[in-house]
Scaffold this active site. Structure first.
Site, mmCIF file in Angstrom:
data_model
loop_
_atom_site.group_PDB
_atom_site.id
_atom_site.type_symbol
_atom_site.label_atom_id
_atom_site.label_comp_id
_atom_site.label_asym_id
_atom_site.label_seq_id
_atom_site.Cartn_x
_atom_site.Cartn_y
_atom_site.Cartn_z
ATOM 1 N N HIS A 22 46.034 27.174 42.741
ATOM 2 C CA HIS A 22 44.813 26.627 43.164
ATOM 3 C C HIS A 22 44.132 26.014 41.933
ATOM 4 O O HIS A 22 43.201 25.392 42.056
ATOM 5 C CB HIS A 22 44.020 27.677 43.911
ATOM 6 N N SER A 77 36.161 38.968 35.839
ATOM 7 C CA SER A 77 37.134 40.083 35.788
ATOM 8 C C SER A 77 36.527 41.262 35.582
ATOM 9 O O SER A 77 37.174 42.258 35.430
ATOM 10 C CB SER A 77 38.414 39.697 34.983
ATOM 11 N N GLU A 120 33.134 38.522 24.452
ATOM 12 C CA GLU A 120 33.373 36.843 24.279
ATOM 13 C C GLU A 120 34.180 36.732 23.139
ATOM 14 O O GLU A 120 33.987 35.874 22.149
ATOM 15 C CB GLU A 120 32.005 36.380 23.967
ATOM 16 N N ALA A 121 35.206 37.622 22.825
ATOM 17 C CA ALA A 121 36.090 37.665 21.561
ATOM 18 C C ALA A 121 37.084 36.490 21.537
ATOM 19 O O ALA A 121 37.345 36.080 20.384
ATOM 20 C CB ALA A 121 37.019 38.819 21.745
ATOM 21 N N CYS A 142 44.149 31.284 40.937
ATOM 22 C CA CYS A 142 45.790 31.425 40.689
ATOM 23 C C CYS A 142 46.191 29.931 40.249
ATOM 24 O O CYS A 142 45.472 29.077 40.145
ATOM 25 C CB CYS A 142 46.481 31.852 41.917
ATOM 26 N N LYS A 180 34.719 41.955 32.530
ATOM 27 C CA LYS A 180 34.880 42.326 31.325
ATOM 28 C C LYS A 180 33.308 42.981 30.556
ATOM 29 O O LYS A 180 33.439 43.850 29.699
ATOM 30 C CB LYS A 180 35.109 40.900 30.445
ATOM 31 N N GLY A 186 40.785 38.668 30.633
ATOM 32 C CA GLY A 186 40.779 38.508 31.902
ATOM 33 C C GLY A 186 40.141 37.096 32.197
ATOM 34 O O GLY A 186 39.444 36.614 31.468
ATOM 35 N N ALA A 187 40.386 36.589 33.222
ATOM 36 C CA ALA A 187 39.713 35.310 33.551
ATOM 37 C C ALA A 187 38.309 35.705 33.897
ATOM 38 O O ALA A 187 37.619 36.619 33.792
ATOM 39 C CB ALA A 187 40.376 34.900 35.226
HETATM 40 ZN ZN LIG Z 1 44.868 30.803 44.897
#
Ligand SMILES: [Zn+2]
Length: 200
Positions: free
Chosen positions: A182, A13, A85-86, A179, A15, A9-10
């Site tokens: 952006h 997110s 932190e894989a 996204c 994790k 995930g970003a």
């Molecule tokens: Zn956006």
């Protein structure tokens, strides 16, 4: 049959909170887990898995030269291996994890970023996308709109940063989930506001 999982995930997110939750779920059943994280991540001290909502616990910090098969095979009665932190693992380490799963029959759950701030795969993520049995996306929202964040924008002094070293450890003061639109066109006013908030 044990499996190798990759949950990506970003930034922000969830994790780290997820990994702490999974560890807790094992432990309430009296099953031991081995927690690992990258020695590169020193945001909350080396060998700490810390979530933004304040929970944290210690983990063994792994270096690029560590043989994870050897390290894990020495542990006694481990029900699962959880790795934060894989993305910072080497390809060799991911291959060592496939042996942990296939030869020792221990499930390995890895959590990390997929792409770096310049939209290249991290070495650990690239290998995990190839070798993991199960791959799941952890979703979070763009910092500027309601769309799903798929990229990590690095910023400095209120400006987006589009080139530099792949590994630059940082948290909310240096990265934001965004996204694609952006990523390319961040709202500079909102970015400046965010930067000033972080300085207070
Ligand atoms: Zn956006």
């Amino acid at each position: 049959m044990a499996q190798l999982f990759f949950r990506y995930g970003a930034m922000a997110s969830g994790k780290s909170i997820e990994i702490l939750k999974v560890a807790h779920n094992y432990e309430v059943q009296q099953r031991q887990v081995l927690l690992l994280t990258s020695a590169l991540d020193n945001r909350s001290g080396v060998g700490e898995i810390a979530s933004r909502i304040g929970m944290q616990r210690s983990a063994r910090a792994i270096q690029a030269a560590d043989d994870l098969f050897e390290l894990i095979s020495k542990q006694k009665s481990i029900a699962a291996v959880l790795i934060d932190e894989a993305q910072f693992m080497t390809k060799a380490q991911v291959l060592q994890l496939t042996r942990v799963v296939d030869e020792l029959n221990i499930p390995v759950l890895t959590f990390g970023l997929k792409n770096d701030a310049f939209n290249q795969l991290f070495p650990g993520s690239e290998a995990l996308l190839i070798y993991a049995d199960k791959i799941e996306e952890m979703k979070t929202l763009c910092s500027f709109c309601g769309r799903k964040a798929v990229m990590n924008l690095r910023f400095s002094n209120g400006q987006p940063v589009y080139e530099g070293e792949q590994v630059q450890i940082g948290g909310d003061e240096a990265y934001m989930p965004v996204c694609r639109k952006h990523y390319n066109q961040p709202d500079l006013v909102a970015l400046a506001r965010r930067t000033s908030i972080n300085k207070e």
